[in-house]
Design a protein around this motif. Structure first.
Motif, short mmCIF file in Angstrom:
data_model
loop_
_atom_site.label_atom_id
_atom_site.label_comp_id
_atom_site.label_asym_id
_atom_site.label_seq_id
_atom_site.Cartn_x
_atom_site.Cartn_y
_atom_site.Cartn_z
N LEU A 212 0.82 -1.21 0.00
CA LEU A 212 0.00 0.00 0.00
C LEU A 212 0.85 1.26 0.00
O LEU A 212 0.37 2.33 -0.40
N LEU A 213 2.09 1.16 0.46
CA LEU A 213 2.98 2.31 0.53
C LEU A 213 4.37 1.92 0.05
O LEU A 213 4.77 0.76 0.14
N SER A 214 5.10 2.89 -0.45
CA SER A 214 6.47 2.65 -0.91
C SER A 214 7.40 2.48 0.28
O SER A 214 7.07 2.84 1.42
N GLU A 215 8.58 1.95 0.03
CA GLU A 215 9.58 1.82 1.08
C GLU A 215 10.00 3.21 1.57
O GLU A 215 10.21 4.12 0.78
N GLY A 216 10.11 3.35 2.86
CA GLY A 216 10.48 4.64 3.44
C GLY A 216 9.30 5.54 3.72
O GLY A 216 9.47 6.61 4.32
N VAL A 217 8.10 5.15 3.27
CA VAL A 217 6.89 5.93 3.52
C VAL A 217 6.08 5.21 4.61
O VAL A 217 5.70 4.05 4.44
N SER A 218 5.82 5.87 5.70
CA SER A 218 5.12 5.26 6.83
C SER A 218 3.76 5.89 7.03
O SER A 218 3.62 7.12 7.02
N GLY A 219 2.77 5.03 7.20
CA GLY A 219 1.42 5.52 7.46
C GLY A 219 1.26 6.13 8.83
O GLY A 219 0.26 6.79 9.11
N ILE A 239 -0.49 10.24 1.50
CA ILE A 239 -1.77 10.05 0.83
C ILE A 239 -1.61 9.91 -0.69
O ILE A 239 -2.19 8.99 -1.28
N PRO A 240 -0.82 10.76 -1.37
CA PRO A 240 -0.60 10.52 -2.81
C PRO A 240 0.04 9.16 -3.10
O PRO A 240 -0.33 8.49 -4.07
N ASP A 241 1.00 8.76 -2.26
CA ASP A 241 1.65 7.46 -2.46
C ASP A 241 0.66 6.32 -2.24
O ASP A 241 0.69 5.31 -2.96
N TYR A 242 -0.23 6.48 -1.28
CA TYR A 242 -1.25 5.47 -0.98
C TYR A 242 -2.17 5.26 -2.19
O TYR A 242 -2.41 4.12 -2.62
N LEU A 246 -2.87 2.13 -5.01
CA LEU A 246 -4.20 1.54 -5.11
C LEU A 246 -4.86 1.73 -6.47
O LEU A 246 -5.88 1.08 -6.74
N THR A 247 -4.31 2.57 -7.32
CA THR A 247 -4.98 2.91 -8.57
C THR A 247 -5.32 1.67 -9.40
O THR A 247 -6.49 1.46 -9.77
N LEU A 248 -4.35 0.85 -9.74
CA LEU A 248 -4.58 -0.31 -10.60
C LEU A 248 -5.48 -1.36 -9.93
O LEU A 248 -6.41 -1.85 -10.59
#
Length: 384
Positions: A212-219, A239-242, A246-248
């Motif tokens: 759900l998130l890229s490496e280094g990005v923490s929810g 939020i943009p990374d999330y 999820l887009t595809l």
């Protein structure tokens, strides 16, 4: 209304009991089990899912094959395939570990008592509580189910109403063609197509394929109760990374649901528009908008509301299995499948209990919504 709600709430108890009882009985006769799985792992002969299904005997299968030597292993090992030669005390320890040292009736009663207190115990093969394990997988399933449902209903209902109002027009014909094509394409096949086109398969590499998130990005930066909360980073990065991740998956999941809801909405509104009370309302001088949203809408939307619980629950717990696998998302669909394959009965029965309870409650909420949409519906006169 209060008496009807009380009857429905009381009806949940025997329904839930029946679901758990039937599932428990099926498990008793299903080949394979957690004890056999451990034995197969120790013997280096871990059994695949198809072998378990096609093979004979389960945890409660009959005695040993005729002529089998069991001087040391005796009656205990003979209940399990591959257990010959293993220490009987070790087999008894495995049975005690998984709770199979108790009679089935006692195990079933103990399971129900624990579930009534929402005590779901530990996973058989993971050193973690069942509720904690479900909590880890829940963000993926909530993300997929929630956004898919909101997007499909948010687009399909206005589109279906527009198609009904413009029935037979060029707009209706072209949108019907698009909708039918979308309905005919399986979600998992469309997911593969999206990966090939937009996720580095052969053409463009625009979207990620894992998590759900890229490496280094923490929810955690978006959790207001967390010490790591950072509003600016949450809005500009997390939020943009999330949604980028999820887009595809959401597009692939929404395709068939979008098509089904659109056609259902159109046909429901067409049926109501052609009724006599609509003609009467128009003859009284009401505008088309007043007729559509003041009279037709509440009647036509009943069938849409009726289908919402099923669509919502299936999107959360069943329909996401293939999508989760294709896009490497670790959600509840994949958890349920792996638990069944691995005979992790603690997770299987806990998820079955929780999902069944949620489904029954959502169906009750649907009936209440029926009355809110159309006050003419009176549940007091029903016998349930």
């Amino acid at each position: 209304m209060a008496s009807y709600l009380l009857r429905r709430l009381l009806l949940i108890i025997p329904t839930l009991f029946g679901i758990m009882l039937i599932s428990f009985l099926v498990v008793q006769f299903a080949p394979g089990g957690p004890v056999e799985r451990v034995i197969a792992q120790l013997s280096g002969m871990d059994v695949s899912a198809t072998a378990r299904i096609s093979g004979g005997g389960g945890d409660f299968a009959g005695g040993a094959e005729p002529g089998s030597s069991s001087a040391g292993s005796g009656d205990v090992a003979s209940k399990y395939r591959g257990a010959q030669g293993l220490d009987p005390e070790f087999i008894k320890e495995l049975e005690a570990q998984f709770g199979f040292d108790k009679p089935p009736v006692e195990r079933f009663g103990l399971m129900l008592w624990n579930y009534l207190r929402f005590d779901f115990g530990q996973s058989y093969f993971r050193d973690i509580g069942v509720l904690e394990l479900i909590g880890e997988k829940l963000p993926v399933s909530i993300s997929l189910g929630l956004w898919m449902t909101l997007i499909s209903y948010g687009i399909s209902i206005p589109l279906g109403i527009s198609k009904a109002v413009r029935d037979g027009s060029r707009f209706d014909i072209w949108t019907s063609a698009v909708v039918i094509v979308g309905y005919a394409i399986p979600g998992f096949l469309f997911a593969v197509l999206l990966i090939v086109l937009f996720a580095g398969g052969s053409f463009w590499d625009w979207f990620p394929l894992r998590g759900l998130l890229s490496e280094g990005v923490s929810g955690a930066t978006c959790a207001a109760w967390n010490g790591a909360f950072d509003l600016k980073r949450c809005v500009t990065v997390v939020i943009p990374d999330y949604f980028w991740h999820l887009t595809l998956p959401i597009i692939a999941m929404s395709l068939s649901a979008f098509a089904t809801t659109t056609l259902l909405t159109k046909n429901s509104f067409l049926e109501e528009i052609r009724k006599q009370y609509v003609m009467t309302a128009r003859m009284k001088g009401l505008t088309d908008r007043q007729v559509l949203y003041g009279h037709v809408f509440r009647n036509a939307m009943l069938i849409i509301i009726a289908g919402f619980p099923g669509a919502f629950i299936s999107a959360f717990f069943t329909g996401a299995l293939l999508i989760e696998t294709i896009f490497s998302l670790d959600g509840l669909g994949l958890l349920g499948f792996e638990s069944i394959i691995n005979r992790d009965y603690a997770v299987v029965f806990a998820t079955l209990y929780i999902f069944s309870l949620v489904g029954l409650v959502v169906n009750l909420i649907t009936d209440v919504t029926y009355m809110w949409v159309d006050p003419r519906i009176d549940f007091e006169s029903r016998e349930v």
